[in-house]
Design a protein around this motif. Structure first.
Motif: not given
Length: 189
Positions: A23-27, A97-105, A120-124, A158-162
């Protein structure tokens, strides 16, 4: 009072994390409430505080879990070309919702608290490390710079395309295609 087994507690926590992550990735973090997450998990709202201190605590755990899953997927992808092809695709664009969290967040993280920003920075860093591992430069600093450029370009594209997929699907698809091709050409991957 009925006691719940440790296995059942772990199962409930996993269900909450999966629902929250999706849900967080989706919305986004701010557009999803605890009650909705718990309903999607098949649990009552009251059960939430047996697993997490707050929504922010859940958001951090969901971010860490989604990113760890993504890093693991990238590690098993085979090569950087496969990562690029999957990441910069219409299917990935259309399924946050099922994709990469970096792009979603990416668009939401700057408005979150320091702990979530740190997660998030650690994930990057971990995602960048996977890309760096796939590069062949002998100089470690050159690999690091290239990996940073590739990752930032992928997430930005990805962010721009979405963001424009509904208004201009052709331009959205062109962004994904062109960035994928340019990254492959620029970095020989």
């Amino acid at each position: 009072m009925v006691r719940v087994s440790k296995a059942k507690v772990a199962e409930h926590r996993s269900a909450i994390l999966e629902s929250a992550s999706r849900l967080f990735r989706e919305r986004g973090f701010n557009d999803v409430g605890v009650a909705e997450i718990m309903q999607a998990s098949g649990l009552t709202h009251g059960a939430f505080y047996g697993h997490f201190r707050s929504k922010a605590d859940l958001a951090g755990a969901a971010c860490r879990e989604a990113c760890a899953e993504g890093v693991d997927n990238w590690k098993h992808s085979g090569d950087i070309a496969t990562i690029l092809d999957r990441y910069l695709s219409i299917a990935h664009r259309d399924n946050p919702a099922r994709g990469c969290a970096l792009g979603a967040f990416a668009g939401d993280i700057a408005r979150q608290g320091p702990e979530l920003q740190s997660d998030y920075a650690e994930a990057v860093e971990r995602f960048r490390g996977v890309i760096e591992h796939h590069l062949t430069d002998n100089e470690p600093e050159a690999r690091r710079r290239k990996a940073t450029t590739i990752l930032a370009t992928m997430v930005g594209a990805l962010t721009m395309a979405r963001g424009i997929a509904t208004a201009d699907p052709a331009l959205s698809a062109a962004i994904l295609d062109n960035v994928r091709l340019q990254l492959r050409a620029c970095f020989g991957v």
